[in-house]
Motif scaffolding. Structure first.
Motif, PDB file in Angstrom:
ATOM      1  N   CYS A 178       0.796  -1.334   0.096  1.00 19.63           N
ATOM      2  CA  CYS A 178      -0.050   0.056   0.090  1.00 19.63           C
ATOM      3  C   CYS A 178       0.765   1.070   0.051  1.00 19.63           C
ATOM      4  O   CYS A 178       1.963   1.124   0.718  1.00 19.63           O
ATOM      5  CB  CYS A 178      -1.116   0.045   1.034  1.00 19.63           C
ATOM      6  N   LEU A 179       0.722   2.385  -0.776  1.00 18.19           N
ATOM      7  CA  LEU A 179       1.221   3.593  -0.933  1.00 18.19           C
ATOM      8  C   LEU A 179       0.361   4.350  -0.116  1.00 18.19           C
ATOM      9  O   LEU A 179      -0.879   4.845  -0.497  1.00 18.19           O
ATOM     10  CB  LEU A 179       1.386   3.879  -2.198  1.00 18.19           C
ATOM     11  N   VAL A 180       0.603   5.242   0.803  1.00 16.11           N
ATOM     12  CA  VAL A 180      -0.169   6.174   1.578  1.00 16.11           C
ATOM     13  C   VAL A 180       0.706   7.423   1.874  1.00 16.11           C
ATOM     14  O   VAL A 180       1.922   7.535   1.644  1.00 16.11           O
ATOM     15  CB  VAL A 180      -0.665   5.575   3.036  1.00 16.11           C
ATOM     16  N   SER A 181      -0.045   8.619   2.105  1.00 20.17           N
ATOM     17  CA  SER A 181       0.745   9.687   2.671  1.00 20.17           C
ATOM     18  C   SER A 181       1.494   9.294   3.941  1.00 20.17           C
ATOM     19  O   SER A 181       1.056   8.758   4.703  1.00 20.17           O
ATOM     20  CB  SER A 181      -0.214  10.948   2.577  1.00 20.17           C
ATOM     21  N   LYS A 182       2.547  10.222   4.080  1.00 23.60           N
ATOM     22  CA  LYS A 182       3.237  10.087   5.368  1.00 23.60           C
ATOM     23  C   LYS A 182       2.646  10.597   6.532  1.00 23.60           C
ATOM     24  O   LYS A 182       2.548  10.275   7.491  1.00 23.60           O
ATOM     25  CB  LYS A 182       4.685  10.939   5.328  1.00 23.60           C
ATOM     26  N   LYS A 183       1.455  11.199   6.166  1.00 24.50           N
ATOM     27  CA  LYS A 183       0.454  11.802   7.242  1.00 24.50           C
ATOM     28  C   LYS A 183      -0.695  10.768   7.467  1.00 24.50           C
ATOM     29  O   LYS A 183      -1.351  11.242   8.318  1.00 24.50           O
ATOM     30  CB  LYS A 183      -0.064  13.363   7.003  1.00 24.50           C
ATOM     31  N   MET A 241      -1.983  12.031  -6.070  1.00 23.63           N
ATOM     32  CA  MET A 241      -3.271  12.370  -5.337  1.00 23.63           C
ATOM     33  C   MET A 241      -3.130  11.778  -3.943  1.00 23.63           C
ATOM     34  O   MET A 241      -3.786  11.911  -3.094  1.00 23.63           O
ATOM     35  CB  MET A 241      -4.400  11.508  -5.919  1.00 23.63           C
ATOM     36  N   VAL A 242      -2.489  10.569  -3.864  1.00 26.32           N
ATOM     37  CA  VAL A 242      -2.386   9.870  -2.415  1.00 26.32           C
ATOM     38  C   VAL A 242      -1.363  10.738  -1.638  1.00 26.32           C
ATOM     39  O   VAL A 242      -1.765  10.908  -0.248  1.00 26.32           O
ATOM     40  CB  VAL A 242      -1.649   8.651  -2.749  1.00 26.32           C
ATOM     41  N   ALA A 243      -0.492  11.619  -2.035  1.00 28.60           N
ATOM     42  CA  ALA A 243       0.540  12.465  -1.226  1.00 28.60           C
ATOM     43  C   ALA A 243      -0.247  13.301  -0.823  1.00 28.60           C
ATOM     44  O   ALA A 243       0.260  13.740   0.656  1.00 28.60           O
ATOM     45  CB  ALA A 243       1.450  12.839  -2.241  1.00 28.60           C
ATOM     46  N   SER A 244      -1.392  14.024  -1.287  1.00 26.30           N
ATOM     47  CA  SER A 244      -1.949  15.099  -0.689  1.00 26.30           C
ATOM     48  C   SER A 244      -3.306  14.908  -0.106  1.00 26.30           C
ATOM     49  O   SER A 244      -3.989  15.531   0.362  1.00 26.30           O
ATOM     50  CB  SER A 244      -2.192  16.232  -1.463  1.00 26.30           C
ATOM     51  N   GLU A 257       7.780   1.840  -5.311  1.00 24.11           N
ATOM     52  CA  GLU A 257       9.030   2.457  -4.747  1.00 24.11           C
ATOM     53  C   GLU A 257       9.694   3.471  -5.712  1.00 24.11           C
ATOM     54  O   GLU A 257      10.570   4.448  -5.321  1.00 24.11           O
ATOM     55  CB  GLU A 257      10.137   1.363  -4.953  1.00 24.11           C
ATOM     56  N   ARG A 258       9.178   3.771  -6.932  1.00 23.79           N
ATOM     57  CA  ARG A 258       9.719   4.756  -7.656  1.00 23.79           C
ATOM     58  C   ARG A 258       9.066   6.116  -7.357  1.00 23.79           C
ATOM     59  O   ARG A 258       9.699   7.221  -7.678  1.00 23.79           O
ATOM     60  CB  ARG A 258       9.000   4.578  -9.360  1.00 23.79           C
ATOM     61  N   PHE A 259       8.247   6.050  -6.408  1.00 21.48           N
ATOM     62  CA  PHE A 259       7.708   7.414  -5.974  1.00 21.48           C
ATOM     63  C   PHE A 259       8.085   7.932  -4.420  1.00 21.48           C
ATOM     64  O   PHE A 259       7.859   9.145  -4.092  1.00 21.48           O
ATOM     65  CB  PHE A 259       5.927   7.616  -6.036  1.00 21.48           C
ATOM     66  N   GLY A 261      10.848   8.565  -3.117  1.00 15.65           N
ATOM     67  CA  GLY A 261      12.031   9.621  -3.107  1.00 15.65           C
ATOM     68  C   GLY A 261      11.386  10.878  -3.572  1.00 15.65           C
ATOM     69  O   GLY A 261      12.124  11.804  -3.246  1.00 15.65           O
ATOM     70  N   SER A 262      10.459  11.028  -4.362  1.00 19.76           N
ATOM     71  CA  SER A 262      10.015  12.228  -4.989  1.00 19.76           C
ATOM     72  C   SER A 262       8.655  12.848  -4.454  1.00 19.76           C
ATOM     73  O   SER A 262       8.167  14.006  -4.550  1.00 19.76           O
ATOM     74  CB  SER A 262       9.777  12.083  -6.440  1.00 19.76           C
ATOM     75  N   LEU A 263       7.892  12.111  -3.677  1.00 15.64           N
ATOM     76  CA  LEU A 263       6.804  12.466  -3.058  1.00 15.64           C
ATOM     77  C   LEU A 263       6.918  12.192  -1.461  1.00 15.64           C
ATOM     78  O   LEU A 263       7.373  11.213  -1.042  1.00 15.64           O
ATOM     79  CB  LEU A 263       5.768  11.683  -3.586  1.00 15.64           C
ATOM     80  N   PRO A 264       5.937  12.856  -0.681  1.00 18.15           N
ATOM     81  CA  PRO A 264       5.686  12.426   0.509  1.00 18.15           C
ATOM     82  C   PRO A 264       4.976  11.548   0.956  1.00 18.15           C
ATOM     83  O   PRO A 264       3.837  11.381   1.508  1.00 18.15           O
ATOM     84  CB  PRO A 264       5.288  13.831   1.239  1.00 18.15           C
ATOM     85  N   VAL A 265       5.290  10.305   0.568  1.00 14.22           N
ATOM     86  CA  VAL A 265       4.629   8.913   0.816  1.00 14.22           C
ATOM     87  C   VAL A 265       5.329   8.005   1.213  1.00 14.22           C
ATOM     88  O   VAL A 265       6.572   7.902   1.104  1.00 14.22           O
ATOM     89  CB  VAL A 265       3.877   8.516  -0.836  1.00 14.22           C
ATOM     90  N   THR A 266       4.867   6.847   1.641  1.00 10.34           N
ATOM     91  CA  THR A 266       5.638   5.888   2.265  1.00 10.34           C
ATOM     92  C   THR A 266       4.865   4.451   1.905  1.00 10.34           C
ATOM     93  O   THR A 266       3.563   4.582   1.564  1.00 10.34           O
ATOM     94  CB  THR A 266       5.705   6.003   3.577  1.00 10.34           C
TER      95      THR A 266
END
Length: 310
Positions: A178-183, A241-244, A257-259, A261-266
Motif C-alpha cells: 500500500c502507498l499512503v501519505s506520510k501523514k 493524489m495519495v500524497a496530498s 518504490e519509484r515515488f 523519493g520524490s513524493l511525501p509518501v511511504t
C-alpha cells in the motif's frame, strides 16, 4: 470471371483505406492518419462501396458506424495489411538498423513508470528508423481483437489469469503493498484487515470491459470488499493524489518504490494477503513466428529484466 475482374481492381492502398476508415469511423480522421487529403479518401471509399455493394459506413447520431458487411471486412483487411508489412522484411530476416516497420504496443500504466520510456529508448537505439505507437489498455479497448486484427503487436500488463487463447511471456512478479501519505494515520497506528477495508481507497479504471482489476478480483474471491472513495483512469497520477490526501493506493511494490523519493509518501504492508502480481506480455498466434515481432518481444523481455534488477 466477375470476382476475378473485381480482384484485379483492388490494390493494397484501397485495403489500407478500408481498414483505416472502418477503425476510425470517420473519413476526416482516416485522412489525417493516412496522410491523405479528405477528398481522396472519400473517392477511395466510394470505390470500395461500389465494389462491396454496401455503404460500409452509415450515420448514427452525430457519428458514423460500420455496417454488418463492413464489420466482417475488418479482420480480413487487417490480416492482409499485416501480411503485406511482414512479406519482405521477414523474408530477409529482421535487421533492426535498417528496418522501417511500425511497432504497436498496448500497455497498462500499472507498469513501473520507467518501463515504457526505457523500452522506447532501447528500440530506437537499435532500430532508429522504426515507428512506435504506444496504446493504452482502457475499458473501451478490446486488446484481444486488436491483437487478432493486427492493430497491436504486443500487449503488456498484469493479469491474475491471462487469456489462454494468446501466447504469453512472463516478465516479472511483484508483491502487493500500500502507498499512503506520510501523514496517514495508519503510518503511526498500523491497521488490521477491517480498518484497511474501511479506509478510503483509490482505484484505477478498468483495462477492459467488465474488469474489476486484480486487487478487487482477489477481494471478491475472499468475500471481502474495500471502500473505494475515488477512481482515476490515469494510474500515473494516483501517487500524487495519495500524497496530498488520506487515500490508499494498493498495487505492486516496484511501482510504489519509484515515488517514495520524490513524493511525501511511504509504503505500508497490506493486512490482506494477496498473491504476487504477475506481469506478462501477450501476443497473437499470427505474429508468433514473425522475425520483427520476436525481436520486439525480446526487447520487452530485456527491459523488464533490467528494471527488476534495479
Amino acid at each position: 470471371m466477375r470476382n476475378h475482374s473485381l480482384f484485379d481492381k483492388i490494390d493494397l492502398h484501397l485495403i489500407r483505406v478500408l481498414h483505416t476508415v472502418l477503425t476510425e469511423r470517420s473519413v476526416s480522421k482516416a485522412a489525417i492518419r493516412l496522410g491523405m487529403h479528405q477528398p481522396a479518401v472519400s473517392s477511395a471509399l466510394k470505390r470500395l462501396r461500389d465494389f462491396a455493394g454496401d455503404p460500409l459506413l452509415v450515420r448514427s447520431g452525430s457519428g458514423m458506424v460500420p455496417t454488418d458487411v463492413a464489420l466482417r471486412m475488418l479482420e480480413p483487411s487487417a490480416s492482409i495489411l499485416r501480411a503485406a508489412e511482414m512479406l519482405f522484411s521477414d523474408a530477409k530476416g529482421f535487421e533492426p538498423a535498417t528496418a522501417r516497420t511500425t511497432f504497436r504496443v498496448a500497455a497498462s500504466d500499472y507498469l513501473d513508470p520507467f518501463f515504457l520510456p526505457q523500452l522506447v529508448a532501447q528500440i530506437k537505439a537499435q532500430a532508429p528508423l522504426v515507428e512506435i505507437e504506444i496504446l493504452s489498455l482502457s475499458g473501451s479497448a478490446d486488446y484481444r481483437a486488436q491483437l487478432a486484427q493486427g492493430e497491436v503487436d504486443v500487449v503488456i500488463g498484469n493479469w491474475s489469469e491471462p487469456p489462454d487463447e494468446l501466447h504469453l511471456g512472463r516478465l516479472f512478479g511483484d508483491d502487493v503493498v500500500c502507498l499512503v501519505s506520510k501523514k496517514h494515520p495508519a503510518v503511526r497506528r498500523g491497521w488490521d484487515e477491517a480498518s484497511w477495508l474501511a479506509a478510503d481507497h483509490i482505484a484505477p479504471g478498468a483495462t477492459h470491459p467488465g474488469a474489476k482489476g486484480v486487487i478487487d478480483d482477489h477481494l471478491t474471491s475472499l468475500g471481502l470488499r474495500r471502500h473505494i472513495a475515488a477512481r482515476c483512469p490515469y494510474f500515473g497520477q494516483i501517487p500524487a493524489m495519495v500524497a496530498s490526501t488520506l487515500l490508499v493506493m494498493t498495487t505492486g511494490r516496484q511501482y510504489c518504490e519509484r515515488f517514495t523519493g520524490s513524493l511525501p509518501v511511504t509504503i505500508l504492508p497490506c493486512p490482506v494477503e494477496f498473491p504476487r502480481l504477475m506481469y506478462y506480455q501477450l501476443w497473437h498466434a499470427r505474429t508468433h513466428t514473425s522475425a520483427s515481432s520476436r525481436w520486439l518481444r525480446e526487447c520487452v523481455k530485456s527491459v523488464a529484466a533490467a528494471l527488476k534488477k534495479e
